[in-house]
Design a protein around this motif. Structure first.
Motif, mmCIF file in Angstrom:
data_model
loop_
_atom_site.group_PDB
_atom_site.id
_atom_site.type_symbol
_atom_site.label_atom_id
_atom_site.label_comp_id
_atom_site.label_asym_id
_atom_site.label_seq_id
_atom_site.Cartn_x
_atom_site.Cartn_y
_atom_site.Cartn_z
ATOM 1 N N ASP A 1 -3.409 -14.126 5.120
ATOM 2 C CA ASP A 1 -2.090 -13.520 5.267
ATOM 3 C C ASP A 1 -0.996 -14.574 5.379
ATOM 4 O O ASP A 1 0.083 -14.425 4.814
ATOM 5 N N SER B 1 -6.961 -7.562 -3.528
ATOM 6 C CA SER B 1 -6.673 -6.338 -2.784
ATOM 7 C C SER B 1 -5.576 -6.576 -1.742
ATOM 8 O O SER B 1 -4.608 -5.817 -1.651
ATOM 9 N N ARG B 2 -5.733 -7.639 -0.965
ATOM 10 C CA ARG B 2 -4.742 -7.922 0.088
ATOM 11 C C ARG B 2 -3.397 -8.311 -0.520
ATOM 12 O O ARG B 2 -2.348 -7.953 0.010
ATOM 13 N N GLN C 1 -2.073 -7.215 -3.267
ATOM 14 C CA GLN C 1 -1.404 -5.973 -3.666
ATOM 15 C C GLN C 1 -0.806 -5.263 -2.454
ATOM 16 O O GLN C 1 0.314 -4.753 -2.521
ATOM 17 N N GLN C 2 -1.544 -5.242 -1.341
ATOM 18 C CA GLN C 2 -1.003 -4.650 -0.110
ATOM 19 C C GLN C 2 0.251 -5.388 0.337
ATOM 20 O O GLN C 2 1.250 -4.762 0.693
ATOM 21 N N MET C 3 0.177 -6.706 0.333
ATOM 22 C CA MET C 3 1.325 -7.510 0.774
ATOM 23 C C MET C 3 2.530 -7.261 -0.125
ATOM 24 O O MET C 3 3.658 -7.154 0.368
ATOM 25 N N GLU D 1 3.228 -4.535 -1.766
ATOM 26 C CA GLU D 1 3.756 -3.200 -1.442
ATOM 27 C C GLU D 1 4.563 -3.228 -0.148
ATOM 28 O O GLU D 1 5.647 -2.651 -0.071
ATOM 29 N N TRP D 2 4.022 -3.897 0.867
ATOM 30 C CA TRP D 2 4.738 -3.981 2.135
ATOM 31 C C TRP D 2 6.020 -4.797 1.981
ATOM 32 O O TRP D 2 7.048 -4.477 2.562
#
Length: 137
Positions: free
Chosen positions: A50, A111-112, A114-116, A118-119
């Motif tokens: 992260d 995967s992470r 893509q999440q980051m 989006e956030w």
């Protein structure tokens, strides 16, 4: 990267000084602070991954801003400076992503990431409008 960033800061300070400006010592960066809240502290490899992603996002957005500034700057000294910063920030962005792949597997990284993204889009949508470079208005 640390040497690059220190050199960029020194260049900015010299440029501002020559033009009668000065760098403010304190600033708040709602964007970066919001991104840092996404870091999974105490989880491994999640925390490191992260932190790399937060750094990559900051570098990527700086890169985008410098590209825009370089394209529209009427002052050739500034345009040249922005082009150089663009190239450097792009390189930093790529290094952070490469390191992410070394820390975690491809599936976890993608995967992470893509999440980051989006956030981050939500964080950006909540920002007050206005011109920014790195931080502050």
């Amino acid at each position: 990267m640390a040497r690059d960033e220190a050199a960029h800061l020194a260049q900015v300070v010299r440029l501002l000084s020559r033009r009668g400006g000065r760098l403010e010592r304190t600033h708040k960066n709602a964007y970066a602070n919001s991104l840092r809240l996404l870091v999974r502290k105490g989880q491994q490899p999640g925390e490191i991954l992260d932190r790399l992603f937060v750094s990559a996002l900051i570098e990527a957005r700086s890169c985008e801003r410098f590209a825009v500034l370089a394209a529209v700057a009427e002052d050739e000294e500034l345009a040249s400076f922005y082009r150089a910063l663009f190239s450097s920030e792009l390189g930093h962005y790529k290094v952070f992503l490469k390191l992410a792949y070394k820390v975690a597997g491809k599936d976890m990284v993608e995967s992470r990431w893509q999440q980051m993204l989006e956030w981050e889009a939500r964080i950006l949508a909540e920002q007050l409008p206005g011109p920014r470079i790195h931080s502050g208005l």
